[in-house]
Design an enzyme around this catalytic site. Structure first.
Site, PDB file in Angstrom:
ATOM      1  N   GLU A 189      -0.635  -3.526  -1.253  1.00  0.00           N
ATOM      2  CA  GLU A 189      -0.310  -4.953  -1.405  1.00  0.00           C
ATOM      3  C   GLU A 189       0.634  -5.495  -0.332  1.00  0.00           C
ATOM      4  O   GLU A 189       1.349  -6.466  -0.544  1.00  0.00           O
ATOM      5  CB  GLU A 189       0.244  -5.237  -2.814  1.00  0.00           C
ATOM      6  N   GLU A 268      -7.313  -1.979  -7.800  1.00  0.00           N
ATOM      7  CA  GLU A 268      -6.259  -2.006  -8.812  1.00  0.00           C
ATOM      8  C   GLU A 268      -6.542  -3.187  -9.734  1.00  0.00           C
ATOM      9  O   GLU A 268      -6.724  -4.316  -9.264  1.00  0.00           O
ATOM     10  CB  GLU A 268      -4.857  -2.112  -8.194  1.00  0.00           C
TER      11      GLU A 268
END
Ligand SMILES: *[C@@H]1O[C@H](CO)[C@@H](O)[C@H](O)[C@H]1NC(C)=O
Ligand SMILES: *[C@@H]1O[C@H](CO)[C@@H](O)[C@H](O)[C@H]1NC(C)=O
Ligand SMILES: *[C@@H]1O[C@H](CO)[C@@H](O)[C@H](O)[C@H]1NC(C)=O
Ligand SMILES: *[C@@H]1O[C@H](CO)[C@@H](O)[C@H](O)[C@H]1NC(C)=O
Ligand SMILES: *[C@@H]1O[C@H](CO)[C@@H](O)[C@H](O)[C@H]1NC(C)=O
Ligand SMILES: *[C@@H]1O[C@H](CO)[C@@H](O)[C@H](O)[C@H]1NC(C)=O
Ligand SMILES: *[C@@H]1O[C@H](CO)[C@@H](O)[C@H](O)[C@H]1NC(C)=O
Ligand SMILES: *[C@@H]1O[C@H](CO)[C@@H](O)[C@H](O)[C@H]1NC(C)=O
Ligand SMILES: *[C@@H]1O[C@H](CO)[C@@H](O)[C@H](O)[C@H]1NC(C)=O
Length: 677
Positions: A189, A268
């Site tokens: 991320e 995810e």
């Protein structure tokens, strides 16, 4: 008249009964047909369903469980044909940095350090492989040690160095643990760097790791769009990246993403409390990620909620195991929702194309079909919107009604005579739940079968004869963390982490003190502030105990450098990415005989300071006690401060913590907790 009126009443009653039966049936159970046909070809390869350990320290308490409970939990997660039977295990490559729930240790605390015995991810990967040798492994970093990128807080300042660091981890996995990593991510991320990705691919190839595929870039929806555009613009980047992995795509991808023609993963997803709504969330996304997004793998964060409940994201795992001291754990709905797909498919199977085996149901819900050419599985879900909301993103309203679905099988499986059935219906509003119940097989007549589907149901229909709802005896009763507890750290493997401590900054490992009076100790071993993933406290810190504790006495032996010191704290009220901002009562003891007391983790709000016994270079016993509105600190039994009238605005409860004022190698031994709760 009598007869007539009698007939009149009878007629009215009959009409009503007729209407109840027919009108309601018509209103509720509208029928639609769905074709399941491979004659026009099959869809993309199914890559499997997985879970994430890490991001961060999400399996922290699991490793401390006693057996047989620990082994039972691992069976519920990984054993084929027993529970979640996961196809993929994704792990954090520890970076000595806060990654959400805590920090995980790096294999290289400093450039000249290298060690592959740290933490619990190696252990977890091996336990998963033991149960399922075909499980795929996927790894990526959240944070990195500060030296990666030359202390610039970016791993890309020195790309060669960052790649070298990752390659060492992969080689350690192989040579020390015999683990081959199937998939490798970039930086969870956070920014990706095109040169880094391309050079990483070249380095993998030239190191004989051609089989390790790169997943990019493990970002959110907008990050997902950026990597897709970059791949469309850059042929070399497109060649280096095998899979596009997005986080929480909400089952949809962008037009650019589709244009890449890459394999798409929700690398995810889920991240929702594992109650029945969490189960509903997972059931919905496991199907609709493919139906809406052409996404062929979904990986849940997190694998198992194995951290203190007062840390962020309580119970956001497929199941819960956060009481190693009692052995209690809970197998939750998401385990069985996962089983609906995993027990009847394998990576390498193919999805049916949308429109001929996968799609939306006319009255709400979805279905997907998969095959390996020999067996055939359909998964159907009719989760209502309010019972399947995930933590993110926003789920727009939609309706689900009772419906009859008529499926027609054509092509390879046209002559199947019956299908085995597994069924779940999570209960809401006090209704009881049914999970993964084997029902009688559905008869298929001339390639056709009908199902009446109510809202909030999950069905698996399959030619496979397998499928089992694994069950161990009920685990021990739940118990709070013991209010009296001691440990001398002498029973742990070296480099492991002491039970129940959850590092929130820096890294604490079991090490040999070299002093026979102390034997094994807990040592702060991170060497610098990391390339952080979220907000790291500037002082290594590790928490333990019960967040509800108010009146506690804590003592521990410390061994520090004269230039450094130790921190003891009580009523520490925040962890995870909020740890740096936590309040509490912090007792800072310098090695050269200075002390202070602060009410914040970062050491800014000093309420007391002065001189204390010198503790540098010698082992000393330090004690901190907080009862009601009074805090007392002592060294070797000599009182250092007594603070009465602690302001009521300060936390009334929280964890115990130990720490160091800088990234130096302080040692800790022989702690004792005494909590009057
Ligand atoms: C790393 O930092 C040192 C000291 O500032 C400097 O000499 C060196 O050139 C830097 N290396 C890179 C790759 O930036
Ligand atoms: C779905 O993905 C596969 C590759 O994974 C690709 O061949 C196919 O064209 C995609 N379909 C759509 C509609 O995007
Ligand atoms: C389906 O898979 C099972 C193993 O689960 C295998 O024994 C069986 O032969 C397969 N069925 C067909 C039709 O090939
Ligand atoms: C509980 O079950 C009943 C009967 O199936 C159903 O009508 C009702 O809507 C359910 N309650 C909730 C909150 O889903
Ligand atoms: C399924 O329903 C359709 C439409 O009502 C009906 O024609 C068909 O016979 C049913 N098939 C089976 C196998 O019951
Ligand atoms: C903390 O103590 C409370 C009250 O006894 C208990 O309900 C809770 O489960 C405990 N939590 C832990 C982590 O021990
Ligand atoms: C408090 O004491 C610690 C340990 O001696 C020291 O590192 C720190 O700088 C002190 N903080 C302040 C604000 O003086
Ligand atoms: C070893 O530990 C003991 C007990 O704390 C202490 O008295 C002794 O000085 C230590 N030895 C060394 C060499 O530090
Ligand atoms: C903590 O100690 C204070 C002061 O002795 C007392 O008033 C309070 O009841 C105690 N709280 C608990 C939870 O034991």
């Amino acid at each position: 008249m009598e007869t007539l009126s009698h007939f009149g009443i009878h007629f009215t009653i009959s009409l009503c009964i007729w209407c109840v039966v027919v009108c309601s049936a018509a209103a509720l159970a509208s029928g639609s047909s769905y074709l399941v046909d491979d004659s026009g070809g099959l869809g993309p390869r199914f890559d499997g369903i997985g879970g994430i350990s890490g991001g961060g320290a999400t399996s922290r308490l699991l490793v401390s469980y006693p057996d047989p409970e620990r082994s039972q939990i691992l069976d519920y997660l990984f054993s084929p044909n027993f529970g979640a039977a996961l196809h993929i295990l994704k792990v954090e490559m520890g970076g000595d940095a806060e990654s959400g729930i805590g920090t995980e240790p790096s294999h290289m605390h400093s450039p000249d350090d290298e060690n592959y015995q740290r933490g619990y991810e190696w252990w977890l990967m091996k336990e998963a492989k033991k149960r399922n040798p075909n499980i795929k492994l996927y790894a990526l970093p959240w944070g990195w040690p500060g030296w990666v990128g030359n202390y610039t807080n970016s791993p890309y300042t020195d790309i060669k160095q960052a790649i070298g660091y990752v390659m060492k981890w992969l080689q350690g996995a192989k040579t020390v643990h015999g683990l081959t990593i199937d998939y490798l991510g970039i930086w969870n991320e956070r920014a990706y760097n095109k040169d880094y990705i391309k050079q990483l691919r070249q380095t993998l190839d030239s190191s004989g790791m051609m089989g390790t595929q790169i997943v990019a870039a493990d970002g959110g929806a907008y990050g997902g769009q950026a990597i897709s555009k970059d791949i469309l613009d850059d042929k070399d980047l497109a060649k280096a990246v095998e899979i596009l992995g997005f986080h929480y795509p909400g089952t949809y991808v962008t037009k650019y993403t589709t244009e890449t023609r890459k394999t798409l993963w929700s690398s995810e997803d889920y991240s929702t409390k594992n109650d029945n709504i969490g189960a509903g969330c997972l059931a919905r996304i496991l199907n609709r990620n493919y139906v809406n997004g052409n996404i062929t793998s979904t990986i849940s964060w997190n694998l198992i909620a194995s951290y203190y409940g007062s840390l962020p994201y309580d119970r956001c795992g497929l199941m819960t195991a956060r009481e190693p001291w009692s052995g209690n754990y809970a197998v939750e709905g998401p385990i069985w929702v996962t089983a609906h797909t995993t027990q009847f498919t394998l990576p390498g199977w193919k999805y049916y194309l949308r429109g001929s085996g996968a799609g939306h149901l006319d009255q709400g819900g979805s279905y997907v079909s998969l095959t390996d050419g020999k067996n055939f599985t359909i998964i159907i879900e009719t989760m209502t919107r309010d019972h399947s909301k995930c933590i993110r993103p926003f789920l727009p309203p939609y309706t689900v009604k009772t419906q009859t679905a008529s499926f027609t099988l054509k092509g390879m499986f046209a002559s199947v005579k019956s299908l085995n059935v597994f069924y779940s219906k999570p209960g809401y509003g006090g209704n009881s739940s049914v999970y993964f119940m084997k029902k009688s097989p559905v008869q298929v007549v001339n390639g056709q079968f009908n199902l009446t589907l109510d809202p909030d149901e999950i069905y698996t229909l399959t030619t496979q004869a397998v499928g089992m709802k694994g069950k161990y005896p009920d685990p021990p009763q739940t118990k709070p963390f013991p209010t009296m507890y001691t440990d001398n750290f002498d029973e742990y493997p070296i480099y492991s982490e002491a039970s129940y401590f959850t590092d929130q900054a820096g890294c604490f490992e079991i090490r040999d003190s070299g002093n026979i009076s102390h034997n094994l100790v807990m040592q702060q071993v991170a060497t610098s502030f990391p390339v952080n993933w979220c907000i790291d406290a500037h002082h290594p810190i590790s928490v333990i105990g019960n967040h509800t504790w108010r009146n506690v006495s804590f003592s521990i032996d410390v061994h520090v450098l004269p230039s450094s010191g130790a921190i003891l704290a009580l009523r520490v009220n925040a962890g995870g990415c909020g740890a740096a901002g936590s309040e509490g009562i912090y007792f800072w003891l310098g090695g050269s005989g200075k002390y202070n007391v602060t009410t914040d983790m970062e050491g800014r709000d000093v309420v007391k300071s002065g001189t204390a016994p010198m503790i540098g270079h010698t082992w000393s016993t330090v004690q901190l006690t907080v009862i009601g509105r009074e805090a007392k600190g002592s060294v070797n039994g000599v009182e250092v401060f007594d603070w009465v009238n602690i302001p009521t605005v300060l936390p009334h409860h929280g964890w115990i913590a130990i720490g160091t004022p800088d990234y130096s190698a302080a040692q800790f031994d022989n702690y004792a907790i005494h909590s009057a709760s």
